[in-house]
Write a protein that holds these residues in place. Sequence first.
Motif, PDB file in Angstrom:
ATOM      1  N   GLY A  39       2.392   3.991   3.862  1.00 28.34           N
ATOM      2  CA  GLY A  39       3.575   3.569   4.722  1.00 28.34           C
ATOM      3  C   GLY A  39       3.697   2.258   4.093  1.00 28.34           C
ATOM      4  O   GLY A  39       3.037   1.582   3.338  1.00 28.34           O
TER       5      GLY A  39
ATOM      6  N   CYS B 230       5.507  -3.504   0.932  1.00 29.31           N
ATOM      7  CA  CYS B 230       5.714  -2.072   0.281  1.00 29.31           C
ATOM      8  C   CYS B 230       4.552  -1.977  -0.657  1.00 29.31           C
ATOM      9  O   CYS B 230       4.729  -0.913  -1.161  1.00 29.31           O
TER      10      CYS B 230
ATOM     11  N   ASN C 147       8.073  12.189   9.181  1.00 23.37           N
ATOM     12  CA  ASN C 147       9.705  12.165   9.774  1.00 23.37           C
ATOM     13  C   ASN C 147       9.953  12.477  11.504  1.00 23.37           C
ATOM     14  O   ASN C 147      10.665  12.026  12.009  1.00 23.37           O
TER      15      ASN C 147
ATOM     16  N   LEU D  57       9.582   8.020  10.776  1.00 22.15           N
ATOM     17  CA  LEU D  57       9.623   7.343   9.469  1.00 22.15           C
ATOM     18  C   LEU D  57      10.260   8.113   8.771  1.00 22.15           C
ATOM     19  O   LEU D  57       9.844   8.941   8.164  1.00 22.15           O
ATOM     20  N   HIS D  58      11.470   7.986   8.327  1.00 21.44           N
ATOM     21  CA  HIS D  58      12.524   8.611   7.583  1.00 21.44           C
ATOM     22  C   HIS D  58      12.219   8.702   6.184  1.00 21.44           C
ATOM     23  O   HIS D  58      12.421   7.669   5.631  1.00 21.44           O
ATOM     24  N   VAL D  59      11.655   9.545   5.746  1.00 22.07           N
ATOM     25  CA  VAL D  59      11.276   9.955   4.182  1.00 22.07           C
ATOM     26  C   VAL D  59      11.265  11.133   3.688  1.00 22.07           C
ATOM     27  O   VAL D  59      11.643  11.856   4.285  1.00 22.07           O
TER      28      VAL D  59
ATOM     29  N   PHE E 275      11.703   6.206   1.132  1.00 24.13           N
ATOM     30  CA  PHE E 275      12.442   6.087   2.479  1.00 24.13           C
ATOM     31  C   PHE E 275      13.715   6.418   2.264  1.00 24.13           C
ATOM     32  O   PHE E 275      14.579   6.691   1.277  1.00 24.13           O
TER      33      PHE E 275
ATOM     34  N   THR F 231      16.958   2.635   6.172  1.00 29.15           N
ATOM     35  CA  THR F 231      16.339   1.164   6.688  1.00 29.15           C
ATOM     36  C   THR F 231      15.085   1.369   7.656  1.00 29.15           C
ATOM     37  O   THR F 231      15.199   2.388   8.410  1.00 29.15           O
ATOM     38  N   ASN F 232      13.939   1.256   7.148  1.00 30.19           N
ATOM     39  CA  ASN F 232      12.814   1.258   8.045  1.00 30.19           C
ATOM     40  C   ASN F 232      12.677   0.076   9.273  1.00 30.19           C
ATOM     41  O   ASN F 232      12.866  -1.001   8.719  1.00 30.19           O
ATOM     42  N   THR F 233      12.485   0.655  10.355  1.00 27.99           N
ATOM     43  CA  THR F 233      12.356  -0.550  11.418  1.00 27.99           C
ATOM     44  C   THR F 233      11.000  -0.378  12.262  1.00 27.99           C
ATOM     45  O   THR F 233      10.825  -1.054  13.267  1.00 27.99           O
ATOM     46  N   MET F 234      10.135   0.332  11.716  1.00 32.42           N
ATOM     47  CA  MET F 234       8.925   0.634  12.229  1.00 32.42           C
ATOM     48  C   MET F 234       7.930  -0.552  11.909  1.00 32.42           C
ATOM     49  O   MET F 234       8.020  -0.815  10.854  1.00 32.42           O
TER      50      MET F 234
ATOM     51  N   MET G 109       3.249   2.132  11.979  1.00 37.46           N
ATOM     52  CA  MET G 109       3.286   3.189  10.700  1.00 37.46           C
ATOM     53  C   MET G 109       1.952   3.331  10.154  1.00 37.46           C
ATOM     54  O   MET G 109       1.774   4.411   9.758  1.00 37.46           O
TER      55      MET G 109
END
Length: 208
Positions: free
Chosen positions: A15, A29, A163, A167-169, A180, A183-186, A191
């Motif tokens: 993640g 990252c 997903n 977590l949109h990947v 990704f 935009t990740n907001t988790m 995560m």
Amino acid sequence: MTRSHIPRRVPRPLGAATVLAAALLLAGCGGSSSPGGDTAAGKDDVASLQTASAPAAGDESPASGAPAPSTAPGQGRPQLRLDMTDAETQVYWEGYWKCLKEHGHKMILQRGPYSVDQNDNSPTAKAAEKACAGKMPLQPPETERETNPDFDEDYRAYVTCLNDGGLHVTALPGNTGWNFTGTNTMSDEKMADLDLSCKVKSFGGGHG
């Protein structure tokens, strides 16, 4: 950001957080410098299913209380388990990185005391890698294509699980990692929990 599945030279989390280490998510990252392979590197944008270095066979478990992985048959190297958290595996990877440092392998000190410079291909670095080979952890066999005949199916289930968890990947070609898709907001903590849950469920035979 690209996430690589179990790097060969440096372990990282799956993640994006604090190496998929990761170990799992160490920071931002990238994971702590290392790997998941034969040498380590500093933090960057690549992450993996998580791994961390451990003491050589026969050494006692870290004082942190991290569960000791089993020893790989005939190799003496620590065999990481599928259900180990980022924090647990990171302890073992740091044992490997520390060994490299003590044997003269160059480090990128700006990134941490054990951030291995993977561009160091000097004779000293090669000797350090050879001397510390027995301390380098092995990825869980379930997450290795060579030891899991259902790897691709499991990896697809893993990405689907991420997903479904928010977590949109999207998987990279050959299931070598993921990116990704927005935009990740988790949060890092959420995560890491999601990654571990999906990893155990997907590679542990809990899907289908």
